[in-house]
Design a protein around this motif. Structure first.
Motif, short mmCIF file in Angstrom:
data_model
loop_
_atom_site.label_atom_id
_atom_site.label_comp_id
_atom_site.label_asym_id
_atom_site.label_seq_id
_atom_site.Cartn_x
_atom_site.Cartn_y
_atom_site.Cartn_z
N VAL A 90 1.52 4.07 -2.83
CA VAL A 90 0.82 5.78 -2.55
C VAL A 90 2.00 6.84 -2.85
O VAL A 90 2.58 7.70 -4.23
CB VAL A 90 0.69 5.81 -0.52
N TYR B 91 1.00 -1.16 0.02
CA TYR B 91 0.04 -0.17 -0.14
C TYR B 91 0.68 1.65 0.02
O TYR B 91 0.50 2.30 -0.89
CB TYR B 91 -1.00 -0.49 1.28
N GLU B 92 2.01 1.36 1.17
CA GLU B 92 2.71 2.47 0.92
C GLU B 92 3.32 2.59 -0.21
O GLU B 92 4.04 4.08 -0.92
CB GLU B 92 4.30 2.91 1.53
N VAL C 16 -6.04 1.56 -3.04
CA VAL C 16 -5.34 2.57 -1.75
C VAL C 16 -6.10 3.88 -1.64
O VAL C 16 -6.53 3.95 0.11
CB VAL C 16 -4.06 1.94 -2.00
N SER C 17 -6.49 4.43 -2.37
CA SER C 17 -7.32 5.67 -2.35
C SER C 17 -8.62 5.62 -1.40
O SER C 17 -8.63 7.24 -1.00
CB SER C 17 -6.89 6.42 -3.10
N THR C 18 -9.46 4.58 -2.20
CA THR C 18 -10.75 4.82 -1.48
C THR C 18 -11.17 3.81 -0.11
O THR C 18 -11.75 3.96 0.85
CB THR C 18 -11.59 4.03 -2.68
N HIS C 19 -9.89 3.64 0.19
CA HIS C 19 -10.00 1.96 1.38
C HIS C 19 -9.06 2.62 2.78
O HIS C 19 -8.56 1.96 3.26
CB HIS C 19 -9.88 0.85 1.34
N ASP C 20 -9.41 4.36 2.94
CA ASP C 20 -8.27 5.22 4.13
C ASP C 20 -8.82 4.12 5.29
O ASP C 20 -10.01 3.49 5.42
CB ASP C 20 -8.19 6.55 3.34
N VAL C 21 -8.31 5.39 6.23
CA VAL C 21 -8.84 4.76 7.18
C VAL C 21 -9.56 5.27 7.89
O VAL C 21 -10.93 4.72 8.81
CB VAL C 21 -7.66 5.62 8.76
N TYR D 30 -12.43 4.82 5.59
CA TYR D 30 -13.69 4.28 5.10
C TYR D 30 -13.38 3.18 5.89
O TYR D 30 -14.71 2.70 5.96
CB TYR D 30 -13.21 3.27 3.66
#
Ligand SMILES: O=P(O)(O)OC[C@H]1O[C@H](O[C@H]2O[C@H](CO)[C@@H](O)[C@H](O)[C@H]2O)[C@H](O)[C@@H](O)[C@@H]1O
Length: 520
Positions: A110, A106-107, A184-189, A191
């Motif tokens: 990003v 994920y990192e 990754v950008s839609t399933h963030d903290v 979310y």
């Protein structure tokens, strides 16, 4: 660095790739960031020594003064440096053999997306690319659908995957990156916390209406939320309703209901046969055994009970009395799916000591009652997923039961047996005014659900006494519970006694009685 990260497997795969695809010699570099281990131990020291030896070997064989194929960074790496590595990497490879989530992919995604106008090593506004080779044994692997998944123990496949990852055309690398970044950008903290709260709200919706019981001991202790109406079946109430009824339907599961699930000998006892036979002898009663078992064993075991109805294999086969033929519930003759299900079950049987396969006429079952409990149920969970994906387009359903995973024909359920029995009674002009339905397993929940809806479907007489009863205190669609098979037998014995006492005083029955009608 720990023994589960599979770093040695990755280094071996990289070496294999250089050997299989010499075009990468002098061009491909593996930067292995290995944060120092938190613990120490002999196995870890051996692992570290092996990794150092491997890296040295590869650098000796393929490297020169200007090219070092493997760079092992085995010191604490500050976040800025990690971001720099991620930003320039063509591909990230994670070969852990066991891991929870693993956030590295994920990192990396990003970092590869970067910030418009400031991407180090990236064309500031140009298309982004990222490639992932991920072990199938890490938690994040299923969520990143653009990744190439590998079994890290398979060195050659991992080498092939590494080569594929860096060889793909740029357009595909971009497409894969878009997929990764979208996820990754839609399933963030935010979310995850939102969905966690929603799930909590859904589960706690009827919180105040439920009652809570603690069951079990020690590590087996759990809290159970049950409907406030869920209560122990009062045998006196059942007996009173039974006495008053004119037409009774009695639907009984077999395993775990008439015989304890823990019994080694699963044949019915002489007492069970006597009680069932006595209930069948009462002309007001329609009695059915509704079981997942095959028709041969049920027919054989209950041969003394001539007037007993049997629904075998969850109702795929139904026989109303012993002198009638077996009916097949649905005209399905294509069982080719069994040839797909069986090899999967065989695979799990080989790796799960104590498990076995039972092939029935319309279903196939994997049993793990005699396997190690924890391992057996973990294997069952995994097999369920496996079978569901293999059989996704087949007309079957895959279900779990007591120590079993079963694949059966779609549309066959104990619920439809209940409906068939009750509608047959309606057709004969003798709608049931007493329904007793007892079972312990998940498959019996279908029966309880159907029985709960029979009044609105006009499948029973008005004011019918409905007793849907699960065996064991657990969340259920049944309104009542009895603790075990012993209590079930005790209740049935009380009902049989009522019937026997009536038989000694009753007049000869009229031919209109349902028990006399063999054309059901
Ligand atoms: O519907 P039921 O009467 O509860 O039957 C369900 C299954 O019963 C049998 O399995 C059970 O007994 C096995 C040993 O005899 C045991 O290994 C298993 O764990 C139990 O669930 C039968 O073998 C299955 O086909 C039925 O579906």
């Amino acid at each position: 660095m720990d023994i589960f990260k599979g770093i040695h497997l990755k280094v071996l795969a990289f070496e294999k790739m250089l050997r299989l695809y010499p075009k990468w010699q002098g061009r491909a570099v593996l930067i292995q960031v290995a944060n120092p281990a938190r613990g120490r131990g002999w196995d870890l020291m051996m692992m570290e020594a092996e990794i150092h030896k491997l890296c040295w070997r590869i650098n000796e064989e393929f490297g020169n003064d200007e090219y070092k194929p493997v760079m092992l960074v085995d010191r604490p790496v500050p976040i800025v440096e990690r971001i720099a590595f991620y930003s320039i990497a063509e591909c990230v490879v994670v070969t852990a053999v066991r891991d929870g989530m693993n956030l590295t992919p994920y990192e990396y995604v990003v970092c590869r997306q970067g910030i418009a106008g400031s991407g180090p090593g990236l064309d500031a506004d140009g298309p982004r690319k990222s490639m992932l080779v991920l072990s199938e044994f890490i938690g994040c692997s299923p969520s990143l659908s653009g990744a190439i998944r590998v079994n890290p123990w398979d060195i050659e496949s991992t080498a092939e995957a590494m080569n594929e990852a860096i060889s793909l055309p740029d357009a595909e690398k971009q497409l894969r990156h878009e997929k990764h970044y979208r996820y990754v950008s839609t399933h963030d903290v935010a979310y995850w916390s939102r969905s966690f709260l929603q799930e909590m709200e859904r589960i706690c919706k009827d919180h105040s209406k439920k009652i809570y019981w603690g069951i079990g001991f020690g590590l087996g202790f759990r809290v159970m939320a049950v409907d406030p109406d869920f209560r122990e079946l009062n045998v006196d109430d059942v007996v009173t309703a039974y006495e008053m009824a004119k037409n009774r339907a009695i639907l009984l599961d077999y395993d775990g209901t008439l015989v304890p699930q823990t019994s080694f000998n699963m044949t019915p006892s002489a007492e069970v046969i006597r009680i069932i036979d006595s209930l069948c002898a009462d002309k007001k009663n329609v009695v059915f055994i509704v079981s997942g078992r095959g028709r041969a064993s049920l027919g054989n075991w209950f041969s003394p009970c001539e007037r007993l109805g049997i629904a075998a294999e969850h109702g795929y086969f139904m026989r109303w009395t012993q002198d009638q033929d077996w009916e097949i519930c649905c005209q399905i003759s294509d069982f080719r799916w069994m040839q797909m299900a069986e090899p999967v079950m065989k695979l799990y049987t080989e790796s799960t000591d104590g498990s076995s396969i039972e092939a029935k006429e319309s279903a196939i079952v994997w049993r793990h009652q005699y396997a190690d409990p924890g391992f057996g149920s973990a294997q069952a969970k995994e097999m369920l997923d496996h079978l569901e994906s293999v059989l996704a387009n087949e007309p079957v359903s895959v279900k779990r039961g007591e120590f079993i995973v079963e694949v059966k024909t779609q549309g066959v359920s104990k619920g439809s047996v209940a409906e068939k029995v009750l509608s047959s009674m309606v057709e004969k002009g003798r709608p049931a005014d007493f329904v007793l339905c007892v079972g312990d397993d998940r498959s019996d929940e279908d029966m309880f659900e159907d029985v709960a809806g029979v009044t609105t479907k006009n499948l029973v007489a008005p004011g019918t006494s409905l007793f849907a009863c699960t065996v064991g205190q657990k969340p259920s669609k049944a309104k009542y519970y009895l603790d075990d098979a012993v209590d079930v037998i005790r209740m049935l014995a009380a009902l049989a006694e009522v019937s026997a006492s009536w038989r000694t005083t009753e007049q000869p029955s009229s031919s209109a009685e349902i028990g006399d009608d063999t054309s059901r």
